[in-house]
Write a protein that holds these residues in place. Sequence first.
Motif, PDB file in Angstrom:
ATOM      1  N   SER A  79       0.840  -1.202   0.000  1.00  0.00           N
ATOM      2  CA  SER A  79       0.000   0.000   0.000  1.00  0.00           C
ATOM      3  C   SER A  79       0.871   1.247   0.000  1.00  0.00           C
ATOM      4  N   ILE A  80       0.392   2.262  -0.698  1.00  0.00           N
ATOM      5  CA  ILE A  80       1.086   3.551  -0.688  1.00  0.00           C
ATOM      6  C   ILE A  80       0.438   4.383   0.410  1.00  0.00           C
ATOM      7  N   VAL A  81       1.182   4.561   1.498  1.00  0.00           N
ATOM      8  CA  VAL A  81       0.667   5.280   2.667  1.00  0.00           C
ATOM      9  C   VAL A  81       1.600   6.431   2.988  1.00  0.00           C
ATOM     10  N   LEU A  82       1.043   7.624   3.033  1.00  0.00           N
ATOM     11  CA  LEU A  82       1.770   8.805   3.483  1.00  0.00           C
ATOM     12  C   LEU A  82       1.519   8.952   4.972  1.00  0.00           C
ATOM     13  N   THR A  83       2.578   9.008   5.743  1.00  0.00           N
ATOM     14  CA  THR A  83       2.450   9.170   7.186  1.00  0.00           C
ATOM     15  C   THR A  83       2.453  10.657   7.519  1.00  0.00           C
ATOM     16  N   LYS A  84       1.440  11.078   8.278  1.00  0.00           N
ATOM     17  CA  LYS A  84       1.336  12.483   8.675  1.00  0.00           C
ATOM     18  C   LYS A  84       2.326  12.777   9.782  1.00  0.00           C
ATOM     19  N   PRO A  85       2.854  13.951   9.831  1.00  0.00           N
ATOM     20  CA  PRO A  85       2.776  14.989   8.805  1.00  0.00           C
ATOM     21  C   PRO A  85       3.725  14.676   7.663  1.00  0.00           C
ATOM     22  N   TYR A  86       3.409  15.146   6.489  1.00  0.00           N
ATOM     23  CA  TYR A  86       4.281  14.926   5.327  1.00  0.00           C
ATOM     24  C   TYR A  86       4.469  16.242   4.587  1.00  0.00           C
ATOM     25  N   ARG A  87       5.521  16.292   3.808  1.00  0.00           N
ATOM     26  CA  ARG A  87       5.846  17.488   3.031  1.00  0.00           C
ATOM     27  C   ARG A  87       5.352  17.314   1.598  1.00  0.00           C
ATOM     28  N   ASN A  88       5.230  18.424   0.887  1.00  0.00           N
ATOM     29  CA  ASN A  88       4.790  18.366  -0.509  1.00  0.00           C
ATOM     30  C   ASN A  88       5.687  17.487  -1.365  1.00  0.00           C
ATOM     31  N   ALA A  89       6.988  17.489  -1.084  1.00  0.00           N
ATOM     32  CA  ALA A  89       7.907  16.658  -1.871  1.00  0.00           C
ATOM     33  C   ALA A  89       7.577  15.173  -1.704  1.00  0.00           C
ATOM     34  N   GLU A  90       7.245  14.762  -0.490  1.00  0.00           N
ATOM     35  CA  GLU A  90       6.874  13.366  -0.239  1.00  0.00           C
ATOM     36  C   GLU A  90       5.539  13.043  -0.896  1.00  0.00           C
ATOM     37  N   LEU A  91       4.586  13.957  -0.810  1.00  0.00           N
ATOM     38  CA  LEU A  91       3.301  13.768  -1.483  1.00  0.00           C
ATOM     39  C   LEU A  91       3.521  13.611  -2.986  1.00  0.00           C
ATOM     40  N   ALA A  92       4.305  14.473  -3.578  1.00  0.00           N
ATOM     41  CA  ALA A  92       4.563  14.405  -5.018  1.00  0.00           C
ATOM     42  C   ALA A  92       5.212  13.074  -5.399  1.00  0.00           C
ATOM     43  N   ARG A  93       6.169  12.614  -4.610  1.00  0.00           N
ATOM     44  CA  ARG A  93       6.841  11.344  -4.890  1.00  0.00           C
ATOM     45  C   ARG A  93       5.863  10.174  -4.824  1.00  0.00           C
ATOM     46  N   ARG A  94       5.017  10.156  -3.803  1.00  0.00           N
ATOM     47  CA  ARG A  94       4.079   9.050  -3.639  1.00  0.00           C
ATOM     48  C   ARG A  94       2.991   9.074  -4.719  1.00  0.00           C
ATOM     49  N   LEU A  95       2.568  10.255  -5.150  1.00  0.00           N
ATOM     50  CA  LEU A  95       1.603  10.339  -6.248  1.00  0.00           C
ATOM     51  C   LEU A  95       2.217   9.801  -7.541  1.00  0.00           C
ATOM     52  N   ARG A  96       3.452  10.171  -7.819  1.00  0.00           N
ATOM     53  CA  ARG A  96       4.139   9.641  -9.013  1.00  0.00           C
ATOM     54  C   ARG A  96       4.260   8.127  -8.929  1.00  0.00           C
ATOM     55  N   GLU A  97       4.578   7.623  -7.749  1.00  0.00           N
ATOM     56  CA  GLU A  97       4.680   6.164  -7.529  1.00  0.00           C
ATOM     57  C   GLU A  97       3.337   5.497  -7.817  1.00  0.00           C
ATOM     58  N   ALA A  98       2.260   6.081  -7.332  1.00  0.00           N
ATOM     59  CA  ALA A  98       0.924   5.500  -7.560  1.00  0.00           C
ATOM     60  C   ALA A  98       0.576   5.495  -9.043  1.00  0.00           C
ATOM     61  N   PHE A  99       0.825   6.593  -9.729  1.00  0.00           N
ATOM     62  CA  PHE A  99       0.528   6.657 -11.164  1.00  0.00           C
ATOM     63  C   PHE A  99       1.411   5.694 -11.964  1.00  0.00           C
ATOM     64  N   ALA A 100       2.650   5.536 -11.555  1.00  0.00           N
ATOM     65  CA  ALA A 100       3.567   4.626 -12.263  1.00  0.00           C
ATOM     66  C   ALA A 100       3.128   3.173 -12.137  1.00  0.00           C
ATOM     67  N   GLY A 101       2.492   2.831 -11.030  1.00  0.00           N
ATOM     68  CA  GLY A 101       2.049   1.458 -10.826  1.00  0.00           C
ATOM     69  C   GLY A 101       0.686   1.174 -11.412  1.00  0.00           C
ATOM     70  N   ALA A 102       0.008   2.203 -11.894  1.00  0.00           N
ATOM     71  CA  ALA A 102      -1.347   2.024 -12.440  1.00  0.00           C
ATOM     72  C   ALA A 102      -1.270   1.549 -13.880  1.00  0.00           C
ATOM     73  N   PRO A 103      -2.213   0.711 -14.271  1.00  0.00           N
ATOM     74  CA  PRO A 103      -2.242   0.301 -15.674  1.00  0.00           C
ATOM     75  C   PRO A 103      -2.540   1.492 -16.567  1.00  0.00           C
ATOM     76  N   LEU A 104      -1.953   1.506 -17.735  1.00  0.00           N
ATOM     77  CA  LEU A 104      -2.191   2.582 -18.674  1.00  0.00           C
ATOM     78  C   LEU A 104      -3.577   2.432 -19.286  1.00  0.00           C
ATOM     79  N   PRO A 105      -4.265   3.571 -19.518  1.00  0.00           N
ATOM     80  CA  PRO A 105      -5.588   3.465 -20.141  1.00  0.00           C
ATOM     81  C   PRO A 105      -5.475   2.892 -21.549  1.00  0.00           C
ATOM     82  N   SER A 106      -6.486   2.106 -21.943  1.00  0.00           N
ATOM     83  CA  SER A 106      -6.433   1.510 -23.281  1.00  0.00           C
ATOM     84  C   SER A 106      -7.118   2.360 -24.310  1.00  0.00           C
TER      85      SER A 106
END
Length: 106
Positions: A79-106
């Motif tokens: 699971s991709i879990v951001l532990t509070k408190p977090y910084r914008n840089a960590e949020l941005a990294r975890r969002l990129r990680e989530a999108f990278a692991g998602a299947p591409l739209p067909s």
Amino acid sequence: MEALGYRVVAAVNGKEALQQLRTNPAIDLLFTDIVMPGGMSGWELADQARRIRPGLPVVFSSGYALETLVEQGRAHAQSIVLTKPYRNAELARRLREAFAGAPLPS
């Protein structure tokens, strides 16, 4: 998230979030707290959201460490879990990680 360039569609609880997913095909990621108002947890929301949108990337936020959640049987290790408190840089990294692991739209 808006400061990072993402468009945000907010929901006050899990039920509203599921309705947004049903009616708004432009939503391509779910960002949820694990503990939410309205009787539905973030885990339950993610499970139901993925029934509506298989493969939907999900990023969780929590005041608990991921290791604690896994030990309690409340989270999968991947699971991709951001532990509070977090910084914008960590949020941005975890969002990129989530999108990278998602299947591409067909």
